[in-house]
Write a protein that holds these residues in place. Structure first.
Motif, mmCIF file in Angstrom:
data_model
loop_
_atom_site.group_PDB
_atom_site.id
_atom_site.type_symbol
_atom_site.label_atom_id
_atom_site.label_comp_id
_atom_site.label_asym_id
_atom_site.label_seq_id
_atom_site.Cartn_x
_atom_site.Cartn_y
_atom_site.Cartn_z
ATOM 1 N N ILE A 191 80.117 40.871 56.913
ATOM 2 C CA ILE A 191 80.972 39.801 56.393
ATOM 3 C C ILE A 191 81.183 39.983 54.894
ATOM 4 O O ILE A 191 82.304 39.833 54.377
ATOM 5 C CB ILE A 191 80.340 38.423 56.686
ATOM 6 C CG1 ILE A 191 80.349 38.151 58.195
ATOM 7 C CG2 ILE A 191 81.092 37.320 55.943
ATOM 8 C CD1 ILE A 191 79.574 36.906 58.581
ATOM 9 N N ARG A 202 84.697 40.543 53.031
ATOM 10 C CA ARG A 202 85.093 39.535 52.032
ATOM 11 C C ARG A 202 85.275 40.188 50.650
ATOM 12 O O ARG A 202 86.218 39.857 49.909
ATOM 13 C CB ARG A 202 84.016 38.449 51.952
ATOM 14 C CG ARG A 202 84.473 37.141 51.310
ATOM 15 C CD ARG A 202 85.509 36.455 52.185
ATOM 16 N NE ARG A 202 85.944 35.207 51.642
ATOM 17 C CZ ARG A 202 85.409 34.023 51.982
ATOM 18 N NH1 ARG A 202 84.399 33.969 52.824
ATOM 19 N NH2 ARG A 202 85.887 32.911 51.475
ATOM 20 N N GLU A 247 88.503 42.077 50.690
ATOM 21 C CA GLU A 247 89.633 41.144 50.594
ATOM 22 C C GLU A 247 89.799 40.641 49.157
ATOM 23 O O GLU A 247 90.924 40.448 48.673
ATOM 24 C CB GLU A 247 89.406 39.975 51.549
ATOM 25 C CG GLU A 247 89.533 40.357 53.025
ATOM 26 C CD GLU A 247 89.198 39.201 53.940
ATOM 27 O OE1 GLU A 247 88.621 38.188 53.444
ATOM 28 O OE2 GLU A 247 89.497 39.286 55.146
ATOM 29 N N ASP A 305 87.267 33.720 46.728
ATOM 30 C CA ASP A 305 86.381 34.689 47.384
ATOM 31 C C ASP A 305 85.092 34.877 46.595
ATOM 32 O O ASP A 305 83.999 34.950 47.167
ATOM 33 C CB ASP A 305 87.088 36.039 47.536
ATOM 34 C CG ASP A 305 88.168 36.016 48.604
ATOM 35 O OD1 ASP A 305 88.040 35.226 49.555
ATOM 36 O OD2 ASP A 305 89.138 36.793 48.504
ATOM 37 N N MET A 365 81.445 33.985 48.120
ATOM 38 C CA MET A 365 80.428 35.023 48.302
ATOM 39 C C MET A 365 79.113 34.651 47.645
ATOM 40 O O MET A 365 78.035 34.954 48.170
ATOM 41 C CB MET A 365 80.937 36.363 47.753
ATOM 42 C CG MET A 365 81.973 37.033 48.642
ATOM 43 S SD MET A 365 82.394 38.704 48.070
ATOM 44 C CE MET A 365 83.415 38.334 46.640
#
Length: 710
Positions: free
Chosen positions: A586, A590, A593, A609, A613
């Motif tokens: 993940i 992420r 991205e 993001d 995170m």
């Protein structure tokens, strides 16, 4: 045997008689084998240094392709695929029996199950025989209808002799053998019977008595009774009386299946034989001058028929021979009339004597196999079956070992049992067709360590067809699904085959190939399907290493094709057993991205993001410093304010934890990745980079509090 490809080189490499010239040219023949399908490439190559080559020889010469086996055609492939299903069921049956320490041939339940499976083989051969016979005019079938007929007779005879009905292993075998003979070798012919039935005086036809004698030998009591009834109009009163007496004897010939015990069968057989003796007495009383009717010596024929019923061995042999019968007809007639209580295990003692007088046809492979089965020589039968068709020898050997008819252990220094030898030979034939790779693996994986290793070599060379043809829409869609991380098509089958046979090492080899080619989506899906979570973790590490070695842009492109797999993987992680690996994945997605959004100038989403995170603890501690450094350009963007004050505070808290913990000796836990990204690769330089993050955060606070004018 499977059809062989020609070994001649066409067109010829050089003219006849030019061998020495070819050698003098400095050329020789080289051979290269294909591990995919066992084919061989033969081609001319240099045998000398180029400067010593004979001038004028053509630089380009052909490559010839040959193979031991021709790949199966569509009909044959269907036959092989269908019967492989039965083979797999047999393996499960044998495996279960051995796990329960059951002797398969000595247990009614398991023997009955194996008999049913053997009969399934027989039925498939029959279906292919019928299909090939109906389509023989098409001239496109690789194997003729007669070939499948021969498979049918051999397998059905094996079933009759070696896989009887449970409880009948020690019962008389005559009736079963008679049914087999009448089913596969029909005599007398139906047309012959129809012809005689149309005649008012059939006994005047030259085939009448031979037909009646053959019908008696084959146990066709209804046909025999019908034509004996016509003798009521015969001019000889002796024959009329004798035929009337013979009809009930033939019609009431005792069959073992009619009785509940062998004792009852034996008692009725003796009583029936007494009636035959009485008929013999009446027959011998016929005067010599009344034994012919002007067309034939009816008494001699009638005497032979009675002699057969009496069980006189010399009469049975002579009558069968005179009628054009072979050793099989004598053997079956022997079990019906000479020794009706003969058991399967005693049959070879009788057959060996019969074969001395009537040997099998050595030019007829089917007949030779039949004789070996009758003689109780399974090893010899397998060798002969392999010459007819490797499919037959493989499946016979498989059942023979289960029934302990052949040794399950190697009998020589080859380390391969007889059963495994024939299975491997058959698998090599299957290997000639790439479409049958799954069946090839299934068969090989039943052959111990040697077979497993051979199966591994097949699996690692299966064409995965990841590159779809331009003119194939369906293939393009499949390729797109695969590259999106969805196991499909051949790749899915390879994965399933590895799982079914426990070939974990092969599965990892395929996965490593994906990783080398940076097909991370495929590699992740492959590991997840096999529930190899440590392997999935290693792939995620490789993905994250893309950032360290190639930079943010290449990292974002590499991770782009694994995002679609994430939803399915998260669904699989509900148990929590593999959660640590999924969280790392993940984070990788992420983080990728985040960088992609920065490239697309989607700064607000990119900032979201970063916060997610760190706040949701998606990012591992070793990556906090990297995330913070990569967020600097967002903090320094004077056109927008992507972070709220509380979010900026979160960044500051994470920064302080990294710096303070690192200063107390935990630098490896917090600065290892950032240090790898620096030129010097040390923690000191990494801490210096974090100072730029601290400065960017301070300025951002100032802007947020409107202390310093923008």
């Amino acid at each position: 045997m499977a059809p062989k490809a020609s070994s001649s080189l066409l067109p010829p490499l050089f003219e006849q008689g030019s061998t020495e010239e070819f050698k003098a040219s400095g050329r020789t023949l080289a051979v290269a084998a294909s591990p995919r399908d066992g084919s061989i490439a033969v081609y001319p190559t240099n045998n000398k240094a180029p400067q010593f080559m004979k001038a004028g020889y053509p630089k380009k010469q052909p490559i010839y392709f040959v193979a031991e086996h021709l790949a199966p055609d569509a009909e044959r492939r269907t036959f092989l695929s269908d019967t492989s299903v039965i083979f797999n069921v047999v393996q499960n049956l044998v495996k279960t029996a051995r796990a329960r320490k059951i002797t398969l041939f000595d247990n009614g339940e398991t023997l009955g199950a194996l008999r049913k499976l053997a009969q399934d083989y027989v039925n498939f051969c029959k279906e292919c025989w019928i299909y090939a016979a109906e389509n023989k005019t098409a001239d496109t079938l690789q194997f003729s209808d007669d070939h499948y007929r021969q498979l049918h007779t051999c397998l059905s005879l094996f079933t009759v002799l070696y896989v009887p009905e449970p409880g009948l292993e020690g019962a008389p075998a005559g009736e079963d053998l008679l049914d087999w003979l009448n089913t596969h070798f029909v005599e007398p012919s139906t047309d012959e019977g129809k012809h005689l039935a149309t005649l008012d005086k059939p006994w005047e036809d030259e085939s009448y008595w031979s037909y009646l004698a053959r019908a008696t030998l084959r146990g066709l009591s209804k046909a025999s009774a019908f034509f004996l009834e016509t003798l009521s109009k015969h001019p000889s009163p002796y024959l009329q009386d004798l035929s009337r007496a013979l009809i009930p004897i033939l019609s009431n010939h005792p069959r073992f299946s009619q009785f509940s015990s062998e004792r009852d069968f034996a008692i009725n057989s003796r009583r029936w034989r007494d009636k035959v003796k009485t008929l013999r007495v009446e027959l011998d009383r016929v005067p010599e001058d009344s034994r012919e009717d002007g067309f034939d010596n009816w008494w001699a024929w009638f005497s032979d028929i009675v002699g057969v019923l009496e069980g006189r061995a010399e009469v049975v042999k002579r009558v069968c021979t005179d009628l054009g019968g072979d050793w099989k007809e004598v053997c079956v007639a022997w079990t019906m009339f000479v020794d009706p209580r003969l058991r399967r295990q005693d049959l070879p003692d009788i057959v060996v004597d019969i074969l001395d007088d009537l040997p099998p046809d050595p030019t007829n492979q089917e007949d030779v196999i039949h004789s070996s089965l009758f003689l109780g020589k399974p090893v010899q039968a397998l060798s002969q079956a392999a010459q007819l068709d490797v499919w037959l020898s493989a499946h016979l050997a498989d059942m023979m070992e289960a029934l302990e008819l052949i040794e399950a252990t190697p009998t020589d220094d080859s380390d391969i049992s007889l059963r495994n030898l024939y299975i491997i030979q058959f698998a090599e034939y299957l290997h000639s067709d790439l479409n049958l790779w799954r069946h090839t693996v299934d068969y090989l994986c039943t052959c111990g360590d040697i077979g497993m290793k051979m199966a591994d070599e097949v699996l690692v060379r299966v064409p995965l067809r990841l590159q779809s043809p331009k003119d194939s829409t369906a293939a393009s869609e499949e390729s797109a699904r695969i590259r999106a991380g969805d196991l499909a098509g051949v790749l899915k089958e390879v994965n399933a085959s590895c799982f079914d046979h426990g070939r974990e090492e092969v599965r990892r080899m395929v996965c490593k190939a994906f990783t080398r080619e940076k097909e991370y989506g495929l590699a992740l899906s492959y590991c997840a399907s096999a529930e190899d979570w440590p392997g999935l973790g290693r792939i995620v590490d490789r993905v994250l290493n893309e950032y360290v070695s190639q930079g943010p842009s290449n990292f974002a492109r590499s991770v782009a094709n694994i995002a679609p797999s994430l939803h399915a993987l998260r669904a699989q992680s509900k148990s929590g057993l593999n959660g640590v690996f999924i969280y790392r994945l993940i984070f990788a997605v992420r983080f990728a991205e985040f960088h992609q959004r920065k490239v697309n100038q989607e700064y607000m989403d990119a900032a979201g993001d970063v916060v997610a995170m760190l706040k949701e603890e998606v990012a591992p501690r070793a990556w906090w410093a990297v995330v913070l450094c990569d967020a600097v350009d967002l903090l320094q963007n004077h056109e927008i304010m992507p972070f709220t004050t509380s979010e900026a505070t979160l960044l500051l808290h994470k920064l302080e934890e990294v710096v303070s913990r690192s200063s107390y000796g935990a630098g490896k836990d917090y600065l290892a990745v950032l240090a790898q990204c620096t030129k010097n690769g040390d923690e000191k330089f990494a801490l210096q980079q974090l100072q730029s993050v601290r400065l960017a955060l301070a300025k951002y606070y100032a802007r947020a509090l409107d202390v310093v004018p923008v």
